[in-house]
Scaffold this motif. Structure first.
Motif, mmCIF file in Angstrom:
data_model
loop_
_atom_site.group_PDB
_atom_site.id
_atom_site.type_symbol
_atom_site.label_atom_id
_atom_site.label_comp_id
_atom_site.label_asym_id
_atom_site.label_seq_id
_atom_site.Cartn_x
_atom_site.Cartn_y
_atom_site.Cartn_z
ATOM 1 N N LEU A 1 -40.342 3.152 17.281
ATOM 2 C CA LEU A 1 -40.173 3.836 18.568
ATOM 3 C C LEU A 1 -39.641 2.859 19.607
ATOM 4 O O LEU A 1 -40.158 1.747 19.743
ATOM 5 N N ARG A 2 -38.602 3.286 20.348
ATOM 6 C CA ARG A 2 -38.096 2.436 21.418
ATOM 7 C C ARG A 2 -37.799 3.267 22.651
ATOM 8 O O ARG A 2 -37.587 4.475 22.572
ATOM 9 N N LEU A 3 -37.754 2.583 23.782
ATOM 10 C CA LEU A 3 -37.385 3.237 25.025
ATOM 11 C C LEU A 3 -35.866 3.157 25.192
ATOM 12 O O LEU A 3 -35.252 2.137 24.883
ATOM 13 N N VAL A 4 -35.277 4.243 25.679
ATOM 14 C CA VAL A 4 -33.854 4.289 25.996
ATOM 15 C C VAL A 4 -33.728 4.450 27.516
ATOM 16 O O VAL A 4 -34.294 5.377 28.090
ATOM 17 N N VAL A 5 -33.045 3.499 28.145
ATOM 18 C CA VAL A 5 -32.930 3.481 29.613
ATOM 19 C C VAL A 5 -31.433 3.501 29.949
ATOM 20 O O VAL A 5 -30.833 2.452 30.210
ATOM 21 N N PRO A 6 -30.807 4.682 29.931
ATOM 22 C CA PRO A 6 -29.342 4.781 29.965
ATOM 23 C C PRO A 6 -28.677 4.040 31.121
ATOM 24 O O PRO A 6 -29.106 4.168 32.275
ATOM 25 N N GLY A 7 -27.661 3.260 30.784
ATOM 26 C CA GLY A 7 -26.856 2.583 31.800
ATOM 27 C C GLY A 7 -27.483 1.327 32.368
ATOM 28 O O GLY A 7 -26.829 0.596 33.101
ATOM 29 N N TRP A 8 -28.748 1.060 32.042
ATOM 30 C CA TRP A 8 -29.449 -0.096 32.596
ATOM 31 C C TRP A 8 -29.548 -1.211 31.562
ATOM 32 O O TRP A 8 -29.386 -0.971 30.369
ATOM 33 N N GLU A 9 -29.803 -2.430 32.045
ATOM 34 C CA GLU A 9 -29.710 -3.599 31.172
ATOM 35 C C GLU A 9 -30.623 -3.488 29.942
ATOM 36 O O GLU A 9 -31.730 -2.972 30.008
ATOM 37 N N GLY A 10 -30.101 -4.006 28.820
ATOM 38 C CA GLY A 10 -30.721 -3.809 27.520
ATOM 39 C C GLY A 10 -32.152 -4.280 27.417
ATOM 40 O O GLY A 10 -32.953 -3.707 26.679
ATOM 41 N N ASN A 11 -32.510 -5.316 28.168
ATOM 42 C CA ASN A 11 -33.869 -5.866 28.105
ATOM 43 C C ASN A 11 -34.933 -4.833 28.464
ATOM 44 O O ASN A 11 -36.086 -4.936 28.059
ATOM 45 N N MET A 12 -34.525 -3.796 29.236
ATOM 46 C CA MET A 12 -35.502 -2.790 29.671
ATOM 47 C C MET A 12 -35.779 -1.746 28.587
ATOM 48 O O MET A 12 -36.747 -1.001 28.689
ATOM 49 N N TRP A 13 -34.936 -1.717 27.557
ATOM 50 C CA TRP A 13 -35.074 -0.712 26.490
ATOM 51 C C TRP A 13 -36.144 -1.177 25.508
ATOM 52 O O TRP A 13 -35.858 -1.475 24.347
ATOM 53 N N VAL A 14 -37.366 -1.225 25.956
ATOM 54 C CA VAL A 14 -38.452 -1.873 25.207
ATOM 55 C C VAL A 14 -38.556 -1.326 23.781
ATOM 56 O O VAL A 14 -38.633 -0.120 23.566
ATOM 57 N N LYS A 15 -38.521 -2.259 22.819
ATOM 58 C CA LYS A 15 -38.609 -1.911 21.397
ATOM 59 C C LYS A 15 -40.067 -1.918 20.960
ATOM 60 O O LYS A 15 -40.921 -2.498 21.606
ATOM 61 N N TRP A 16 -40.327 -1.266 19.827
ATOM 62 C CA TRP A 16 -41.697 -1.178 19.291
ATOM 63 C C TRP A 16 -42.645 -0.683 20.386
ATOM 64 O O TRP A 16 -43.776 -1.180 20.553
ATOM 65 N N LEU A 17 -42.172 0.319 21.133
ATOM 66 C CA LEU A 17 -42.870 0.793 22.340
ATOM 67 C C LEU A 17 -44.274 1.281 22.011
ATOM 68 O O LEU A 17 -44.448 2.221 21.236
ATOM 69 N N ARG A 18 -45.284 0.651 22.602
ATOM 70 C CA ARG A 18 -46.652 1.045 22.265
ATOM 71 C C ARG A 18 -47.453 1.537 23.468
ATOM 72 O O ARG A 18 -48.526 2.100 23.320
ATOM 73 N N ARG A 19 -46.947 1.256 24.698
ATOM 74 C CA ARG A 19 -47.751 1.644 25.855
ATOM 75 C C ARG A 19 -46.850 1.830 27.056
ATOM 76 O O ARG A 19 -45.836 1.120 27.205
ATOM 77 N N ILE A 20 -47.200 2.816 27.879
ATOM 78 C CA ILE A 20 -46.530 3.000 29.163
ATOM 79 C C ILE A 20 -47.621 3.130 30.216
ATOM 80 O O ILE A 20 -48.437 4.052 30.161
ATOM 81 N N GLU A 21 -47.643 2.166 31.129
ATOM 82 C CA GLU A 21 -48.619 2.237 32.208
ATOM 83 C C GLU A 21 -47.937 2.761 33.456
ATOM 84 O O GLU A 21 -46.796 2.407 33.750
ATOM 85 N N VAL A 22 -48.624 3.622 34.181
ATOM 86 C CA VAL A 22 -48.104 4.136 35.445
ATOM 87 C C VAL A 22 -48.812 3.394 36.575
ATOM 88 O O VAL A 22 -50.036 3.243 36.561
ATOM 89 N N GLY A 23 -48.017 2.908 37.538
ATOM 90 C CA GLY A 23 -48.594 2.164 38.655
ATOM 91 C C GLY A 23 -47.931 2.528 39.970
ATOM 92 O O GLY A 23 -47.038 3.379 40.026
ATOM 93 N N ASP A 24 -48.379 1.849 41.042
ATOM 94 C CA ASP A 24 -47.836 2.162 42.368
ATOM 95 C C ASP A 24 -46.986 1.024 42.927
ATOM 96 O O ASP A 24 -46.599 1.053 44.093
ATOM 97 N N GLN A 25 -46.715 0.007 42.107
ATOM 98 C CA GLN A 25 -45.811 -1.073 42.515
ATOM 99 C C GLN A 25 -45.320 -1.797 41.260
ATOM 100 O O GLN A 25 -45.931 -1.659 40.198
ATOM 101 N N PRO A 26 -44.211 -2.536 41.361
ATOM 102 C CA PRO A 26 -43.718 -3.241 40.171
ATOM 103 C C PRO A 26 -44.650 -4.390 39.790
ATOM 104 O O PRO A 26 -45.401 -4.895 40.621
ATOM 105 N N TRP A 27 -44.570 -4.809 38.543
ATOM 106 C CA TRP A 27 -45.485 -5.836 38.027
ATOM 107 C C TRP A 27 -44.911 -7.255 38.161
ATOM 108 O O TRP A 27 -45.641 -8.205 38.053
ATOM 109 N N HIS A 28 -43.623 -7.383 38.358
ATOM 110 C CA HIS A 28 -42.976 -8.701 38.468
ATOM 111 C C HIS A 28 -43.320 -9.596 37.279
ATOM 112 O O HIS A 28 -43.755 -10.737 37.433
ATOM 113 N N HIS A 29 -43.109 -9.070 36.084
ATOM 114 C CA HIS A 29 -43.419 -9.848 34.891
ATOM 115 C C HIS A 29 -42.304 -10.828 34.556
ATOM 116 O O HIS A 29 -41.279 -10.877 35.228
ATOM 117 N N ARG A 30 -42.519 -11.592 33.509
ATOM 118 C CA ARG A 30 -41.631 -12.713 33.210
ATOM 119 C C ARG A 30 -40.169 -12.293 33.080
ATOM 120 O O ARG A 30 -39.274 -12.968 33.561
#
Lengths: 422, 350
Positions: A243-272
């Protein structure tokens, strides 16, 4: 009619250099065969004897004569092949669809090997009902089929300071274009019930890098897919099976592969991967963040350094691909002289939103050196900039989002080289 | 004429792409009733992400001194003792004042905007090849050491969930939201020149000058494919070869070694030496690898990698050969060592 149009440029060149071009045309049309071709006059083994039957290859593989058509990497680029990238052989492909086995790979901790029955997708955070789905659950939601390009934001990143790699596979091969089958992410989020303050999502991979990216809810509800098939068959392991995420037109790094979790939040996480990486450092030392959209871009795939002109002067097919993260590509211009004169290329094949497009430009090569470039126009009116325009706007340290116009210099022998012109 | 055909074709295709939206997968009022409620324990197990505002940070603490020890054991093999990095692995420390220069060095100190990013990443993805194996206290300690190596704190500093939000990284203010739409789109949306666009054009840069393109080995690829079809698995010699089941078990265990060591055809030195032919070889066998003085001394003594040596080293790398640089704590039992040795012999020859 079409033929006349496409041959016009070389007619112009013909007028400029009559002697050379005249000879080339005469040589290109018909040539005499001195002795009979033994491939015709002699019986060939494949004509006489039986070939392999069905089931010789239960999962079919390309002809052994195509064994050179493979993904390749640039060993000096990264410390280790487990966290590295390889490149799609664009110069060997045609049309718009990338075969699954040739889609470039980019892993941060190698390929996660997951049995589909062991895979889970969790949705948690700011939702009414945190949920867990099995693959079987996912397959019971309504699906959609859509064609999208996936381009790594670092595609062409080695070329910011000048021409560096000889081959469109290496300069532009961090892209593929695939028809995805998947469930709209919107349906899964609706199933969990996003709370009113849920404005961002954090998709997370199950691999040992635990890949995460922050994506605004508006995009998540718009056109993102949770995909399980590519080009009709299951995702390849290196593309995120199961299972993978498809994020059309946006940079490939965001198309998370082996998708196991989606968290909903109220601000961005600013991860690595959205701070130390995938931010675009400008000349003044400041950096753009959240540069998600891929700007319009094109490249001539043939001729190119790995695909020289081997047939000599005469009718020549120039072709390439173009794409935009903002829409379709109604037009591509090409030049044979480094940008003095431009011609509209012929678009061929499906023109789909945020998908690769194929263009052709047929011309009579007069055997003289060429400086080939292509320039994409997207459906918003954006025109692919030159590398100089990009450097003027951003400096040379951005790494990501280099969509500048590529130049190939073709010499008298038909060999092509990666160059820049000024 | 041609233009008109092109235009109508474009319109047709536009229609085709609209068809996707018209046939969108339908929502259902109240949902489809698929999936099940996630249990609190399940959410706790997977929801490990940390944000700049501290959301997600567990209770815990760790100091620079503890962090340094953990760093040497778990991180230094790739990132260097002081975060200066080995080979092309990421540099963690230093680089201050380089971001607007010709060769920017983007480290935690010079570039990363938030300390929470470091905590989150170390916790979820490090050590490389053994992810999510550190305790919360250990992550706090390693992050404290990273801060120390970037001259952000003194050596007596302790980082905890209590003081975490007091820390600001120096480069936080130098990030801004994507503004390409405002500053670039107009400039990059002008109708371009089509004819007589320049007096002349010169080549000003050539890739051939750098010559860094990998060689294309078409022939080698053909051979590889042919041999893969003919013999999918190398068959061990019937009499003396290692037990295939043991080799398979060893291959599985070797996953923890793969991030630093390569073995098999084309194996190269990485953070650790390539391991082809190690079984029966003299210590420090890999040409071109920079071994520690401890390994060089062992080689000069003529010590050989036999079963006993390999087992001893794999069980307790630091105890067996003090002051060597391998960042691995050791195997749990000798059966694992036996399996890895079988795999080394099978995959790398003898």
């Amino acid at each position: 009619m079409a033929k006349d149009n496409s041959f016009t440029p070389s007619r112009r060149q013909f007028l400029k250099g009559a002697a050379v071009t005249g000879g080339a045309l005469a040589a290109g049309k018909v040539y005499a065969q001195a002795a009979p071709d033994p491939l015709i006059t002699e019986m060939q083994p494949w004509t006489q004897y039986l070939g392999p039957g069905v089931d010789a290859a239960p999962y079919g593989v390309p002809s052994p004569h195509e064994a050179h058509v493979v993904r390749r990497n640039v060993p000096w680029l990264t410390a280790d092949s487990v966290s590295s990238v390889n490149f799609t052989p664009l110069h060997e492909l045609d049309g718009i669809i990338t075969p699954n086995g040739l889609c470039f790979e980019r892993h941060h901790s190698g390929v996660a090997e997951i049995a589909p029955e062991d895979h889970r997708l969790m949705i948690n955070g700011l939702v009414d009902n945190p949920l867990v789905f099995t693959m079987q659950d996912i397959m019971r939601f309504p699906r959609e089929n859509r064609v999208y390009f996936l381009e790594c934001a670092a595609n062409t990143g080695m070329e910011w300071r000048g021409a560096q790699l000889n081959g469109c596979q290496f300069t532009h091969g961090m892209i593929h274009n695939v028809v995805y089958t998947g469930v709209p992410l919107r349906l899964l989020l609706e199933e969990a019930g996003v709370k009113t303050n849920g404005t961002w999502i954090l998709p997370e991979g199950a691999d040992a890098s635990g890949m995460t990216r922050s994506i605004p809810m508006e995009k998540a509800l718009d056109d993102c897919l949770v995909a399980f098939k590519m080009n009709g068959e299951a995702l390849r392991p290196e593309q995120g099976y199961p299972l993978r995420l498809v994020v059309p037109g946006w940079e490939g790094n965001m198309w998370v592969k082996w998708l196991r979790r989606i968290e909903v939040g109220d601000q961005p996480w600013h991860h690595r991967e959205e701070t130390s990486k995938y931010t675009d450092l400008l000349e003044n030392g400041q950096a753009r963040r959240f540069t998600w959209e891929m700007d319009a871009k094109s490249v001539i795939t043939n001729p190119s350094p790995q695909a020289p002109i081997t047939h000599g002067p005469g009718p020549t097919v120039l072709t390439g691909v173009a794409w935009s993260g903002r829409g379709t590509i109604p037009r591509v211009d090409v030049t044979l002289d480094g940008g003095i004169t431009w011609h509209q290329a012929r678009m061929s094949g499906p023109s789909l939103d945020k998908s690769m497009h194929r263009f052709y430009f047929e011309f009579d090569w007069d055997g003289r050196p060429l400086l080939l470039q292509s320039r994409a126009h997207d459906s918003t009116g954006y025109v692919q900039p030159t590398k100089e325009m990009l450097r003027h706007a951003r400096g040379e340290n951005s790494i990501y989002h280099n969509n500048g116009i590529q130049t190939w210099a073709v010499d008298e022998n038909g060999n092509a080289e990666n160059v820049e012109v000024g | 004429m041609n233009k008109v055909i092109g235009l109508s074709a474009a319109l047709l295709m536009g229609g085709a792409s609209l068809a996707f939206a018209e046939n969108a997968a339908p929502s259902r009022e109240g949902g489809y009733g698929l999936g099940r409620t996630a249990l609190p324990e399940e959410i706790a197990a997977w929801d490990i992400d940390v944000r700049p505002d501290g959301q997600g940070l567990p209770v815990g603490a760790g100091d620079v001194f503890t962090g340094e020890e953990l760093w040497i054991d778990n991180c230094a093999a790739c990132h260097g003792d002081f975060g200066e990095a080995v080979d092309r692995w990421p540099v963690i420390a230093g680089g201050f004042g380089t971001l607007d220069g010709e060769d920017p060095v983007k480290t935690v100190g010079s570039y990363w905007p938030y300390l929470s990013t470091v905590w989150d990443y170390v916790n979820r993805a490090m050590p490389y090849g053994n992810a999510q194996s550190l305790s919360a206290d250990e992550v706090y300690a390693i992050v404290a050491y990273i801060m120390y190596s970037n001259n952000l704190v003194d050596d007596d500093f302790e980082l905890s969930n209590e003081n975490f939000l007091e820390v600001r990284l120096p480069n936080e203010e130098n990030f801004f939201m994507d503004d390409r739409a405002e500053v670039e789109l107009a400039e990059f949306s002008k109708e371009p020149c089509m004819e007589n666009c320049a007096e002349s054009v010169e080549i000003v840069k050539r890739a051939a000058v750098l010559d860094v393109t990998p060689e294309t080995e078409g022939g080698a690829a053909v051979v590889e494919m042919a041999s893969a079809e003919a013999a999918p698995e190398p068959t061990p010699a019937a009499d003396t070869g290692p037990d295939p089941a043991l080799v398979a078990a060893g291959e599985d265990l070797f996953r923890s070694c793969r991030s630093c060591h390569q073995i098999g055809e084309g194996a190269r030195n990485g953070a650790g030496p390539q391991l082809n032919g190690i079984y029966g070889a003299t210590f420090a066998h890999a040409d071109g690898f920079r071994y520690s003085p401890a390994f060089e001394a062992a080689r000069d003594e003529g010590r050989v990698w036999d079963d006993e040596a390999l087992t001893g080293y794999l069980m307790d790398p630091r105890g067996y050969l003090p002051n060597n640089r391998m960042a691995f704590r050791g195997l749990r039992d000798t059966a694992e060592a036996e399996a890895i040795i079988a795999y080394l012999r099978s995959a790398g020859g003898e």
